[in-house]
Each structure stands twice: as C-alpha cells, then as structure tokens.
Design an enzyme around this catalytic site. Structure first.
Site, mmCIF file in Angstrom:
data_model
loop_
_atom_site.group_PDB
_atom_site.id
_atom_site.type_symbol
_atom_site.label_atom_id
_atom_site.label_comp_id
_atom_site.label_asym_id
_atom_site.label_seq_id
_atom_site.Cartn_x
_atom_site.Cartn_y
_atom_site.Cartn_z
ATOM 1 N N CYS A 73 -3.012 36.249 -1.394
ATOM 2 C CA CYS A 73 -2.009 37.227 -1.013
ATOM 3 C C CYS A 73 -1.515 37.785 -2.341
ATOM 4 C CB CYS A 73 -0.859 36.551 -0.264
ATOM 5 S SG CYS A 73 0.512 37.683 0.014
ATOM 6 N N SER B 239 -8.657 -0.484 -20.390
ATOM 7 C CA SER B 239 -9.031 -0.215 -19.005
ATOM 8 C C SER B 239 -10.404 -0.833 -18.768
ATOM 9 C CB SER B 239 -8.978 1.274 -18.695
ATOM 10 O OG SER B 239 -10.073 1.916 -19.258
ATOM 11 N N ARG C 135 1.668 1.217 -18.598
ATOM 12 C CA ARG C 135 0.478 1.152 -19.438
ATOM 13 C C ARG C 135 0.414 2.342 -20.385
ATOM 14 N NH1 ARG C 135 -4.698 3.309 -19.351
ATOM 15 N NH2 ARG C 135 -6.142 2.015 -20.500
ATOM 16 N N LYS D 291 -14.291 -10.878 -13.865
ATOM 17 C CA LYS D 291 -13.957 -11.279 -15.237
ATOM 18 C C LYS D 291 -14.682 -12.577 -15.560
ATOM 19 C CE LYS D 291 -9.358 -9.365 -14.572
ATOM 20 N NZ LYS D 291 -7.938 -9.614 -14.307
ATOM 21 N N CYS E 164 -1.788 37.842 5.498
ATOM 22 C CA CYS E 164 -1.041 36.676 5.014
ATOM 23 C C CYS E 164 -0.171 36.112 6.131
ATOM 24 C CB CYS E 164 -0.172 37.062 3.816
ATOM 25 S SG CYS E 164 0.882 35.711 3.261
ATOM 26 N N VAL F 203 23.245 -16.355 4.686
ATOM 27 C CA VAL F 203 23.658 -17.296 3.641
ATOM 28 C C VAL F 203 23.377 -16.687 2.271
ATOM 29 C CG1 VAL F 203 23.345 -19.621 2.714
ATOM 30 C CG2 VAL F 203 23.193 -19.230 5.183
ATOM 31 N N TYR F 204 22.197 -16.051 2.168
ATOM 32 C CA TYR F 204 21.844 -15.401 0.898
ATOM 33 C C TYR F 204 22.935 -14.390 0.524
ATOM 34 C CZ TYR F 204 19.228 -12.918 -2.710
ATOM 35 O OH TYR F 204 18.854 -12.350 -3.898
ATOM 36 N N ASP G 246 -4.983 -0.916 -6.250
ATOM 37 C CA ASP G 246 -4.873 0.497 -6.620
ATOM 38 C C ASP G 246 -3.405 0.839 -6.875
ATOM 39 O OD1 ASP G 246 -5.833 2.946 -7.194
ATOM 40 O OD2 ASP G 246 -6.035 3.613 -5.113
ATOM 41 N N GLU H 116 -11.463 -10.808 -8.577
ATOM 42 C CA GLU H 116 -10.112 -10.489 -8.086
ATOM 43 C C GLU H 116 -10.200 -9.146 -7.396
ATOM 44 O OE1 GLU H 116 -7.589 -10.284 -11.555
ATOM 45 O OE2 GLU H 116 -8.387 -12.165 -12.323
ATOM 46 N N LYS I 178 -16.588 -0.999 -7.988
ATOM 47 C CA LYS I 178 -15.823 -0.159 -7.056
ATOM 48 C C LYS I 178 -16.487 -0.036 -5.683
ATOM 49 C CE LYS I 178 -13.051 2.655 -8.668
ATOM 50 N NZ LYS I 178 -12.236 3.248 -9.689
ATOM 51 N N LYS J 147 -9.270 -5.410 -6.919
ATOM 52 C CA LYS J 147 -8.728 -4.389 -7.814
ATOM 53 C C LYS J 147 -7.646 -3.644 -7.032
ATOM 54 C CE LYS J 147 -10.113 -0.775 -11.009
ATOM 55 N NZ LYS J 147 -9.145 0.241 -10.685
ATOM 56 N N TYR K 96 -1.976 -10.614 -13.214
ATOM 57 C CA TYR K 96 -3.359 -11.033 -13.470
ATOM 58 C C TYR K 96 -3.671 -11.383 -14.930
ATOM 59 C CZ TYR K 96 -3.790 -5.882 -13.904
ATOM 60 O OH TYR K 96 -3.606 -4.565 -14.209
ATOM 61 N N CYS L 286 5.991 38.107 -1.393
ATOM 62 C CA CYS L 286 5.644 37.190 -0.300
ATOM 63 C C CYS L 286 6.515 35.940 -0.400
ATOM 64 C CB CYS L 286 4.176 36.815 -0.395
ATOM 65 S SG CYS L 286 3.700 35.536 0.778
ATOM 66 N N CYS M 256 3.672 36.837 5.050
ATOM 67 C CA CYS M 256 4.301 38.151 4.891
ATOM 68 C C CYS M 256 3.541 39.256 5.621
ATOM 69 C CB CYS M 256 4.447 38.498 3.417
ATOM 70 S SG CYS M 256 2.862 38.769 2.593
ATOM 71 N N GLU N 42 -0.345 -5.556 -11.719
ATOM 72 C CA GLU N 42 -0.349 -4.257 -11.062
ATOM 73 C C GLU N 42 0.865 -4.112 -10.150
ATOM 74 O OE1 GLU N 42 -2.838 -2.770 -12.299
ATOM 75 O OE2 GLU N 42 -3.291 -1.017 -11.059
HETATM 76 S S1 IVH Z 1 -7.702 -6.463 -15.592
HETATM 77 C C1 IVH Z 1 -8.761 -6.013 -19.918
HETATM 78 N N1 IVH Z 1 -7.376 -6.998 -13.035
HETATM 79 O O1 IVH Z 1 -7.429 -1.384 -12.961
HETATM 80 C C2 IVH Z 1 -8.254 -6.241 -18.545
HETATM 81 N N2 IVH Z 1 -7.003 -4.763 -13.762
HETATM 82 O O2 IVH Z 1 -9.474 0.413 -14.049
HETATM 83 C C3 IVH Z 1 -7.900 -4.979 -17.858
HETATM 84 N N3 IVH Z 1 -6.305 -3.235 -12.002
HETATM 85 O O3 IVH Z 1 -5.775 -0.588 -15.953
HETATM 86 C C4 IVH Z 1 -7.223 -5.083 -16.572
HETATM 87 N N4 IVH Z 1 -6.303 -4.690 -10.366
HETATM 88 O O4 IVH Z 1 -4.355 -1.033 -13.847
HETATM 89 C C5 IVH Z 1 -7.337 -6.040 -13.993
HETATM 90 N N5 IVH Z 1 -7.097 -7.612 -10.830
HETATM 91 C C6 IVH Z 1 -7.049 -6.670 -11.765
HETATM 92 C C7 IVH Z 1 -6.688 -5.336 -11.487
HETATM 93 C C8 IVH Z 1 -6.693 -4.408 -12.528
HETATM 94 C C9 IVH Z 1 -6.082 -3.430 -10.702
HETATM 95 C C10 IVH Z 1 -6.178 -1.917 -12.675
HETATM 96 C C11 IVH Z 1 -5.423 -1.938 -13.980
HETATM 97 C C12 IVH Z 1 -6.388 -1.398 -14.992
HETATM 98 C C13 IVH Z 1 -7.331 -0.623 -14.134
HETATM 99 C C14 IVH Z 1 -8.676 -0.432 -14.794
#
Ligand code: IVH
Length: 681
Positions: free
Chosen positions: A430, A85, A139, A294, A412, A38-39, A120, A116, A318, A118, A228, A435, A415, A176
């Site tokens: 090498c 950051s 960014r 935060k 090597c 349908v979509y 990657d 929250e 971390k 983080k 976020y 090569c 070669c 992100e």
């Molecule tokens: S807050 C001032 N929230 O981590 C607020 N960042 O190491 C700054 N990242 O540049 C960002 N998950 O790319 C925030 N839940 C999250 C995140 C997050 C991943 C990344 C973001 C930031 C980097 C800093």
C-alpha cells in the site's frame, strides 16, 4: 537489649531457612510440604521483622526476590570463562561424524557420554560468593553479557543460597532459563487482549523478560531454570571428575537439574535417547529442540579442549523442525509499517512445538501462487526455531471441490486505496502514506525501545489514537495533552500524565535515534549511528547527494538511495520541520576533528618572512589542524608558499619553480573556505 538482638537474629535466620526449604520443595523438587497459608504467614513475619530491624536483612532473604526499584539500565559484565556455544548435528549421521573426529583426536575408540535435553531458553551465568547469589548475567556474545541479578533472583528455582555448610569462596553455575509452555500461552493471551505484539516463541519471551528493567514484571512471568554446568575455581574436586557427577552435585547444591538425562556407554545408547525424546518431548511442559551430548570425563574434555567457538567434547544433536497438518480457514492480508502486505493464514488451531498455532505466514503473493493455496485446504505448518510458523505445503489431494483460491485483495484492507506490486518484486504494497496501518506502524516504531523508547505507548493506544484521528503523524504526539487523553476508554488522570510525560521526555533522545525512529527503509539503528556521525545535523543529511551519503563507511548505495529518496519527499520534509519545531534533537555534536575529512590533507606548505598577525607556530598549527604539512625547504612538491615581510631566498626559489604564493590573508581565506566546504555551518 543484646539478648533481644540475638533472639531476633535467631528468629530471622530460622524463618529464612524454613522459607528457603519450603520454596526448594515447591519449586525444585515439585513436592511441597508446607501449606501456602503457613508459608505466607512465615513470610509476612520475616518481612515485618526486616522492616522493623533493617539490619536483619540479608541478600539471600526470600523477601529479596523482587526488587523494589526498577533498574535504570543493565550494565555489561565480562565472563571470566567464556560461555561457549555448541556445534550442531542435524541428524545421527552428522553425530557419528563428530564422534569419529574426537575419537581420532583423543586416540580412543569409545568413552561414556552424558545426554541432556537441550532446553530452548536463554543461558545464564550465576555467581555465588561464600554461598550467596551475588550476580546473574546473560550469555550475551559469550564473552560479556548483561548483569541482571535482580531479575535472576525472581526465578524461584534458583537458590539464593547454596545448600552447603562451608561453601567455597566462588561458585559459578550455568544453565538455561526458560518459560514453560503454559506460562508462555498465558503471557501471549494477555498481550493479545491489550493489543501488544505477541512473542514468537517461549525463548523470545524468556529473552524479553530477562531484559525487563522492572523485576516485578519478571516475577509475574514465572521463569524457570535448569542447571547444567558447575565451575568451582580453585576447588575443582568439588564438582567431581565427570559431568554426571557435576549434575548430581548441582542437585545437592539446591538446583533443579533436568531429570531427563542419561549416562550412555555407547553410541547406540545416545541414538536411543535421541530417538526416544523426539516423540516424548511433546509431553514435556517446556520446549526442547534437541539433545546435548557431552563426553562425561572431565579429563577427556580437557584433553580435547575447544575450537574458536565450540567445545570439541560436546555437540547439540538437533531435532528437525516439527510439522503438523491443519486446515486453512481464511486468509487475512496484514499491512505492515512499510506498507508491505503479508498474507496471513488463519488456521484451525493445532499444537505445534509446544504452543497452539492458529495463524501462520504465507510470506507474499508469489508464495501464494506457488502454493496454489485454497481456503479449506489441508496445509502443513512448520515452526523452526525463532521463526513464526509458516505454511510449507498444501495437500492438494485433500482439497474440497468448492474451495476458492486464496489471493491478496486489489485494494488495501485498511484504507481501500489500490495496492501495487512492482514488476520483479515479491512484495505487494500500500503506497498511501496516510494509510492507518502504515501510520500505526510508524508510531509503534517511533515509540520502540531502540528508537524514542516511549514507555507505555503500546499498540493499544496507538491504534486508538489513530482510529480517533488524534494523531496523524509522529509529530502530532508532541502536542497531545492530558485533557485530550482523559476522555479515552481505560485512561485515567495518572496514566494520561505518565504518557504525556514519557512522550515529552523523548525529546531528549539523541539525533541518531530520531533518524532511526523515522523508519527510513534500510536505516536500522546501526546505520543511523553511522550516518549521524558525519551528518551531524539533519540539514547536512538533507543537503547531501546519494554519493556523499554512500561515501560514509558502512553505507552502501542502496541505503544511500533510500535515505536520499526519503528526504526528497515533501511530506517528509514537513515532518522534519515539525519535529524540529517541537524541540526534538535533529542535530548532534560535530565529529571530533580527526573524524572529519581534512581539507588540506596531502598539501605541503612553506612559511617564509614575518606574517602581519600570525606567529610562525600559530600559522603552522592552523595549517596542520586542516591536515596540511609544514616543511622548511621549498621544492617542486611544495603546494603553497606563505610569504610575509622580508622574505628571503625561499621566496626566490618558489618564484623560480612557479609555485603558488599566498599572503597571510590569502592563507586565512583558503583555510576558511576549505574548512567550510568540508564541514559547512
Ligand atoms: S552446554 C560448553 N547444555 O544451547 C557448554 N547448553 O546451542 C555449552 N542449552 O548456549 C552449553 N540446554 O544456551 C548446554 N543441557 C544443555 C543445554 C544447553 C540448552 C543451550 C545453551 C547454549 C546453547 C548452544
């Protein structure tokens, strides 16, 4: 007619909102209600309407997610509010120190915090004007990034229009972008199949994808996005008074907000969240490398403010790099572009930080000896951030009795020439310049984005052309013809034409890229730019001694030596000649006069009498252009006195002081020879 128009507009609006809702349910809520068929039907109806009546097209139409034309390049955009950051804490101890710091600064004991995951990935800033997505940017360095709107639109979980009846003029959403683990593995499997270099991890894959010029490629890579941060200039009340409220608001606006979050009243609750996700994160379909904490209240955030780099109200807590045991099934020596031979561990595949790992680097022969690694050993592999997996430890107690030590070969693998390992150096090399591995590396580097940027010339072709002896140096690329390429496997007329055209087009690339493309050790693209400014022709660079090269601002003696050595090799000189003959740019524009060392800098001149050809202002201008100064009175400090007809007292004084006298002709010779000496040709 007007009747019909209204009906059409109504239908288009209806279709857009039905499709938008269906997409939201599918990609954000993960709870589809509309069958795919349908979509597809509704989508096609909208597409047909828009084709027949282009005036119906709006930028937030679901048909606009993939752009028709690839972008030529990205433009840089400045972020109105920088993207900061986060400071890192590597364990709970460091986290408590950070906590004590803000508590002291704010003069309070405790405050609720949002935790929250983080993600990657790569941070994006999205701008909505009157509710419609108008801009997406990376960014970058936090101050300015790249405008990648067309690519951002391909991310299905990013709404093209905010779910709001009367949206504020401007809304900025940050979050992100990431590639889920299964998509990442699929991308790498495809790349492996065609011999393209693999992405080291999902974050690199996401970064590389977001920078793709063709949004069709981006759409195929299936990026996802968690929001976020919500910024509503002038209507701050819209985001509520806390991070928790802002996350909920983001969700109402139609964004995907990570559900794995918590509002923690105490430091213990934060620790609980962190500990829980350290193991549970393995079950997630995407990578997370920590928890972002935060402080919840915006008023408290505002009181604490920012340091030069980080907010004082947030921190990234971390997780340590993951480590897993597996067995070493073999050891492959890999010859790189510079001839460096890296021992690569072949492993029984294991899951590590969200991806399957079957190879890991063992760095070099010294590291092999240090680990005393044997084939069949149980080893511990680790993946930290963007680094490719490495073997960190060997569990010698588990070694099978008949295990053979892992060593690099004497010859090597490509070669068969003897490998060398200079005294005191860790790297085995090498040194055979013919090569095939070195040649393949040289060609790939030459074709790479920051060098000659030859579109389509991937490792697959490089490998084939080298194997078949069609290309023995980068210069050979320029004589390749469509007819020569046609008989190759998986080659067609169009592709062959495209490749040959792309190679030929690279002749227009500027001299600094050519220099970078040559792959001289220590000459990256920045150093190539530094070198080609004063040495604006290859002849100048070839003629320069080490000191002259090292005199370039930013170039150290090691780099200078490497450049000088490279140009001293006969085979390299031949390559330069061949590239020149093929029509490549081995010269750039001469530097602006101000950038050149001025030959008469520090010298003072006095003009006296009438010169035969030059007027006073002309002579003055010539001297000044060469960096000299013209003064009106003679003194001990005068370097030269230029004497014309009917010279008066100035000549007398100059003679008395024993100064150097010049005729107009001598002045011109002096200017000529000095200028030529500092900038020949
Ligand atoms: S807050 C001032 N929230 O981590 C607020 N960042 O190491 C700054 N990242 O540049 C960002 N998950 O790319 C925030 N839940 C999250 C995140 C997050 C991943 C990344 C973001 C930031 C980097 C800093």
């Amino acid at each position: 007619m007007a009747q019909l128009d209204t009906a059409l507009i109504k239908r288009a609006t209806e279709l857009r909102s039905q499709l938008q809702q269906a997409s939201y349910e599918y990609y954000v809520l993960d709870a589809p209600t509309l069958p795919d068929s349908v979509y597809d039907r509704l989508y096609r109806e909208l597409q047909d309407l828009e084709t027949q009546h282009p005036e119906l097209l709006t930028p937030d139409s679901p048909t606009q997610r993939v752009g028709a034309q690839p972008a030529r390049q990205f433009t840089s955009v400045r972020h109105n509010i920088p993207l900061y950051s986060l400071e890192n804490a590597f364990d709970l101890g460091e986290y408590h120190q950070w906590e004590a710091r803000w508590q002291r600064l704010a003069e309070i004991d405790d405050a609720p915090a949002v935790t929250e995951l983080k993600i990657d990935g790569n941070a994006l800033a999205l701008t909505y004007e009157n509710g419609v997505l108008v801009r997406g940017a990376t960014r970058g360095d936090g101050i300015s990034g790249e405008e990648i709107t067309q690519n951002v639109k391909t991310i299905r979980s990013i709404p093209l229009r905010l779910q709001l009846d009367s949206p504020p003029p401007v809304v900025e959403v940050r979050g992100e972008a990431f590639i889920p683990n299964d998509v990442f593995e699929q991308i790498n499997a495809e790349r492996d199949a065609v011999g393209d270099a693999l992405f080291a991890n999902p974050r690199n894959a996401a970064a590389g994808t977001l920078r793709q010029l063709d949004s069709k490629v981006v759409a195929a890579r299936r990026l996802d996005f968690f929001a976020y941060t919500l910024i509503v200039p002038g209507q701050e009340e819209m985001r509520g008074d806390s991070q928790w409220a802002a996350l909920e608001q983001l969700q109402h606006l139609g964004f995907k907000v990570n559900p794995n979050r918590a509002l923690c009243g105490t430091s213990d609750a934060v620790a609980g969240f962190y500990n829980r996700w350290e193991t549970e994160r393995e079950t997630l379909p995407y990578l997370t490398d920590g928890v972002v904490v935060k402080l919840n209240d915006f008023s408290l955030q505002q009181r604490l403010g920012f340091t030069q780099k980080f907010p004082r109200w947030a921190i990234a807590l971390k997780y340590p790099a993951e480590e897993v045991p597996t067995t070493l099934t073999g050891l492959t020596p890999q010859v790189g572009r510079t001839g460096a031979v890296t021992p690569v561990a072949e492993l029984t595949p294991v899951q590590l930080a969200g991806t399957t790992v079957s190879r890991a680097t063992l760095h070099n022969a010294d590291r092999l000896a240090e680990l005393d690694i044997h084939i069949g050993d149980t080893v511990i592999v680790r993946k930290a951030g963007e680094i490719i997996p490495e073997v960190v430890r060997v569990l010698t107690e588990l070694r099978p009795a008949d295990a053979q030590p892992g060593r690099l070969p004497d010859r090597c693998p490509e070669c068969n020439e003897p490998l060398v390992k200079p005294e005191g150096e860790a790297v085995t090399r090498c040194i055979n310049i013919s090569c095939p591995a070195i040649l393949r590396g040289a060609l790939s580097h030459w074709a790479s984005r920051d060098a000659m940027d030859i579109q389509g010339l991937g490792e697959k072709w490089v490998q084939q052309w080298v194997e078949q002896g069609m290309v023995q140096s980068v210069a050979d690329l320029y004589s390749l013809t469509v007819e020569q390429l046609l008989p190759l496997e998986r080659m067609g007329e169009q592709l062959a034409q495209k490749l040959v055209a792309a190679i030929q087009a690279s002749k227009a690339k500027p001299w600094d890229r050519v220099l970078y493309g040559l792959g001289i050790r220590h000459v990256g693209s920045v150093n190539a730019k530094l070198l080609t400014a004063p040495f604006y022709t290859v002849e100048r660079l070839m003629a320069a001694d080490v000191d002259a090269i090292a005199a370039v601002y930013g170039i150290g003696p090691e780099i200078a030596q490497s450049v000088h050595d490279w140009f001293s090799v006969g085979a390299n000189q031949t390559l330069v000649d061949r590239l020149k003959a093929a029509g490549l740019q081995l010269a750039g524009p001469p530097p602006a006069p101000a950038d050149r060392p001025l030959p008469l800098a520090g010298k003072t001149f006095v003009l006296t009498g009438t010169l035969p050809h030059l007027t006073r202002p002309e002579a003055k201008a010539k001297i000044e252009a060469a960096g000299g100064k013209v003064t009106s009175s003679v003194s001990k400090k005068t370097s030269y006195v230029v004497v014309g007809a009917e010279a008066g007292s100035k000549l007398e004084k100059a003679e008395k002081l024993g100064l150097t006298l010049l005729s107009e002709a001598e002045l011109l010779v002096l200017l000529d020879t000095l200028t030529a000496a500092s900038a020949p040709e």
